[in-house]
Design an enzyme around this catalytic site. Structure first.
Site, PDB file in Angstrom:
ATOM      1  N   ARG A 292       4.617 -46.629  -5.588  1.00 11.39           N
ATOM      2  CA  ARG A 292       4.887 -47.858  -6.334  1.00 11.39           C
ATOM      3  C   ARG A 292       5.402 -47.522  -7.726  1.00 11.39           C
ATOM      4  O   ARG A 292       4.859 -46.647  -8.399  1.00 11.39           O
ATOM      5  CB  ARG A 292       3.613 -48.699  -6.455  1.00 11.39           C
ATOM      6  CG  ARG A 292       3.073 -49.092  -5.087  1.00 11.39           C
ATOM      7  CD  ARG A 292       1.879 -49.995  -5.145  1.00 11.39           C
ATOM      8  NE  ARG A 292       1.451 -50.310  -3.782  1.00 11.39           N
ATOM      9  CZ  ARG A 292       0.442 -51.113  -3.479  1.00 11.39           C
ATOM     10  NH1 ARG A 292      -0.263 -51.689  -4.458  1.00 11.39           N
ATOM     11  NH2 ARG A 292       0.127 -51.351  -2.229  1.00 11.39           N
ATOM     12  N   ARG A 307      -4.290 -46.558 -11.061  1.00 16.47           N
ATOM     13  CA  ARG A 307      -2.928 -47.059 -10.882  1.00 16.47           C
ATOM     14  C   ARG A 307      -1.941 -45.905 -10.874  1.00 16.47           C
ATOM     15  O   ARG A 307      -1.562 -45.373 -11.906  1.00 16.47           O
ATOM     16  CB  ARG A 307      -2.602 -48.033 -12.026  1.00 16.47           C
ATOM     17  CG  ARG A 307      -1.410 -48.927 -11.787  1.00 16.47           C
ATOM     18  CD  ARG A 307      -1.260 -49.957 -12.893  1.00 16.47           C
ATOM     19  NE  ARG A 307      -2.370 -50.882 -12.933  1.00 16.47           N
ATOM     20  CZ  ARG A 307      -2.476 -51.964 -12.160  1.00 16.47           C
ATOM     21  NH1 ARG A 307      -1.515 -52.251 -11.316  1.00 16.47           N
ATOM     22  NH2 ARG A 307      -3.528 -52.751 -12.236  1.00 16.47           N
ATOM     23  N   GLU A 379     -10.544 -54.190  -8.143  1.00 16.50           N
ATOM     24  CA  GLU A 379     -10.010 -54.351  -6.785  1.00 16.50           C
ATOM     25  C   GLU A 379      -9.939 -53.015  -6.049  1.00 16.50           C
ATOM     26  O   GLU A 379      -9.434 -52.024  -6.562  1.00 16.50           O
ATOM     27  CB  GLU A 379      -8.602 -54.945  -6.860  1.00 16.50           C
ATOM     28  CG  GLU A 379      -7.954 -55.066  -5.485  1.00 16.50           C
ATOM     29  CD  GLU A 379      -6.462 -55.397  -5.563  1.00 16.50           C
ATOM     30  OE1 GLU A 379      -6.022 -55.957  -6.577  1.00 16.50           O
ATOM     31  OE2 GLU A 379      -5.765 -55.086  -4.580  1.00 16.50           O
ATOM     32  N   SER A 382      -7.593 -55.591  -0.471  1.00 15.28           N
ATOM     33  CA  SER A 382      -7.012 -56.921  -0.490  1.00 15.28           C
ATOM     34  C   SER A 382      -6.678 -57.259   0.952  1.00 15.28           C
ATOM     35  O   SER A 382      -5.918 -56.546   1.587  1.00 15.28           O
ATOM     36  CB  SER A 382      -5.752 -56.888  -1.353  1.00 15.28           C
ATOM     37  OG  SER A 382      -5.328 -58.180  -1.663  1.00 15.28           O
ATOM     38  N   ARG A 420      -8.973 -44.927  -5.326  1.00 15.63           N
ATOM     39  CA  ARG A 420      -9.935 -45.835  -5.933  1.00 15.63           C
ATOM     40  C   ARG A 420     -11.327 -45.632  -5.350  1.00 15.63           C
ATOM     41  O   ARG A 420     -12.333 -45.801  -6.050  1.00 15.63           O
ATOM     42  CB  ARG A 420      -9.480 -47.293  -5.775  1.00 15.63           C
ATOM     43  CG  ARG A 420      -8.271 -47.590  -6.651  1.00 15.63           C
ATOM     44  CD  ARG A 420      -7.926 -49.063  -6.730  1.00 15.63           C
ATOM     45  NE  ARG A 420      -6.718 -49.239  -7.554  1.00 15.63           N
ATOM     46  CZ  ARG A 420      -6.200 -50.422  -7.889  1.00 15.63           C
ATOM     47  NH1 ARG A 420      -6.778 -51.550  -7.462  1.00 15.63           N
ATOM     48  NH2 ARG A 420      -5.124 -50.493  -8.635  1.00 15.63           N
TER      49      ARG A 420
END
Length: 455
Positions: A292, A307, A379, A382, A420
């Site tokens: 990403r 991130r 988070e 999801s 994460r």
RNA sequence: GGAGAGGUAGCGAAGCGGCCGUAACGCGCUCGACUCGAAAUCGAGUUAGGGGUUAACAGCUCCUACGUGGGUUCGAAUCCCACUCUCUCCGCCA
């Protein structure tokens, strides 16, 4: 180098070989949100767009579509006349006659049709481009809200750890224990990259394998090892394109994109297929790297593993019958939560409000894991029901017994990202002496290692 | 990289300038007949999108679609060009 041209056109004709959008073969059919709905009930879309804080103008669409229809009506009338006259030519020739006069007229008609056809195609393309940028309609059960402030918490689970010392950040813990090396990763690639060594590299592999084993065993998912780069049609199918191109990494000379999540290859697995009703539900999982650009998130989460430009994630994807898809969403959410329970991590589940949901989702539950150093939930998963949104774009249907084909519903959920998860483990299980205890379920995957000790 | 073959409805497959795109034929599927019921057999039906009309996703009507894009032609699944994907053989390679 660029000789082998990127394959990106797909049978359904939404795209042409070089990535430009052209007239769709099946406007309003596969490829986008329901055209009829927009035409007949623009207020429904208007309301949905408002709830999503979108700035798309339905008014603009109605104008574009009006123009498209006017052109179509005109050109179709001409074509109808041409077809009739051409049949007449054939008849005259068969009868041995001379059709010169008719041919003269037809020549002019044909030129006019060519002109109008081009205009109609242009108008159609404009309508389609607009439609491809329309997000999915939120499900009625989704709370209306502006941003993440208005997400709704559903439940919490697990015990938040209490420390008799100041809990450290996972990046620091991992670095101190010799497993994470952000300095060398930055030298190799840049910021937002991580490099793990020894126990940390093994932990990433362990988590991946543990998650996959759970899904393929308990969850009934079929494990897939998919391509990590895909063509433009696939990215359009799941909704990353055309709107979010800047979030993706693309190759320079080839029309390929690095996948931002395995949702892309797994959902497109059945693109352009008609499944049997008995095939549903169908479930797939995969562990893949995800890439990403994180455009627009400069300055956020710059430290640690939260991130990254590249991270590894196990993804779950389900294909469901429309009547069953929200049950499937609950099921998938359970699968994600179960992993956290097995990892002994405290978490909560929230339902995203309309303003915070992703482009393709009709409803999304986020799972947030407790991060002691930040003293908050972050988070980690999801889970979304995309209803028929992606199915329309990717042309994924099923045939009810004896009936006409229907769009399937697609769902996707993280289960889980290894970075994460590692971060949560390091922070939640850190001990005063700098060591970190590992969740018991990982012992078999870590060669029996139970505690990571400082060197 | 070289040579060849091919992409037609849910699947297989025919057609190779107007009578073949509500696309032959076969399979599948739906309904019906036969049967106590089933199998088998027989009969009928079964592509999608868009425009117009409409209360209508009903009917009627028109247009479009034979991998994708373009060209020739009054008219293209059919002829020409480019691209793409699949398969076979050869070469190279992890």
């Amino acid at each position: 180098m660029a000789k082998l041209r990127p394959p990106c056109g797909r049978k359904r004709g939404v795209l042409q070989p070089c990535g430009e959008y052209v007239a769709a073969k099946r406007l309003g059919g596969s490829g986008m949100i329901d055209l009829k709905l927009v035409q007949k009930q623009p207020e429904v879309l208007e309301k949905a767009l408002k709830a999503r804080c979108s700035d798309l103008s339905v008014e603009e669409f109605l104008q574009l579509d009006g123009r498209r229809r006017a052109l179509l009506t005109e050109v179709e009338n001409l074509k109808s006349r041409r077809n009739a006259a051409s049949a007449e030519v054939a008849a005259q020739k068969r009868a041995g006659g001379d059709a010169a006069a008719l041919l003269e007229e037809l020549g002019q008609l044909s030129d006019r049709i060519k002109e109008l056809d081009a205009q109609a195609a242009q108008a159609r393309s404009e309508v389609e481009t607009w439609l491809l940028r329309v997000p999915n309609l939120p499900h009625a059960s989704v709370p209306v809200g502006r941003d993440e402030q208005e997400n709704v918490e559903i439940f919490r689970k697990g015990h938040i750890p209490v420390f008799d010392f100041a809990p450290r950040e996972h990046g620091d813990i991992g670095t101190a224990l010799g497993g994470l090396d952000f300095v060398r990763a930055a030298r190799l690639a840049g910021s937002r990259f991580a490099l793990s060594l020894g126990w940390a590299a093994r932990l990433e592999r362990a988590l991946s394998n543990f998650f996959l084993d759970q899904h393929t065993g308990h969850g009934g998912y079929v494990e897939v090892s998919p391509p990590y780069m895909v063509n433009r049609a696939s990215m359009t199918g799941t909704g990353q394109l055309p709107k979010f191109e800047e979030d993706l990494f693309g190759l320079r000379d080839w029309e390929y994109y690095l996948i931002p999540t395995a949702e892309v290859p797994l959902t497109n697995l059945h693109a352009d297929e008609v499944l049997a009703e008995d095939d549903l539900p169908r479930a797939y999982c995969a562990s893949t790297p995800c890439f990403r650009s994180e455009a627009g998130s400069a300055g956020r989460d710059t430290r640690g593993l939260i991130r990254m430009h590249q991270f590894t994630k196990v993804e779950m994807v389900r294909f469901a019958h429309p009547d069953d898809s929200f049950n499937q969403l609950d099921l998938m959410l359970d699968h994600a939560c179960r992993l956290l329970e097995l990892l002994e991590l405290p978490f909560r589940v929230i339902t995203l409000c309309t303003g915070d949901m992703g482009f393709s989702a009709a409803k999304t539950h986020d799972v947030e894991v407790w991060m002691p150093a930040q003293n908050t939930y972050r988070e980690i998963s999801s889970c979304s029901n995309c209803t028929d949104f992606q199915a329309r774009r990717a042309n994924i249907r099923f045939r009810p017994k004896g009936g006409k084909t229907v769009w399937v519903h697609t769902l996707n959920g993280s289960g889980l990202p290894t970075g994460r998860a590692t971060a949560a483990i390091l922070e939640n299980f850190q001990q005063k002496d700098g060591s970190v205890r590992l969740p018991k379920v990982l012992a078999p995957y870590m060669g029996g290692l139970e505690v990571i000790e400082p060197a």
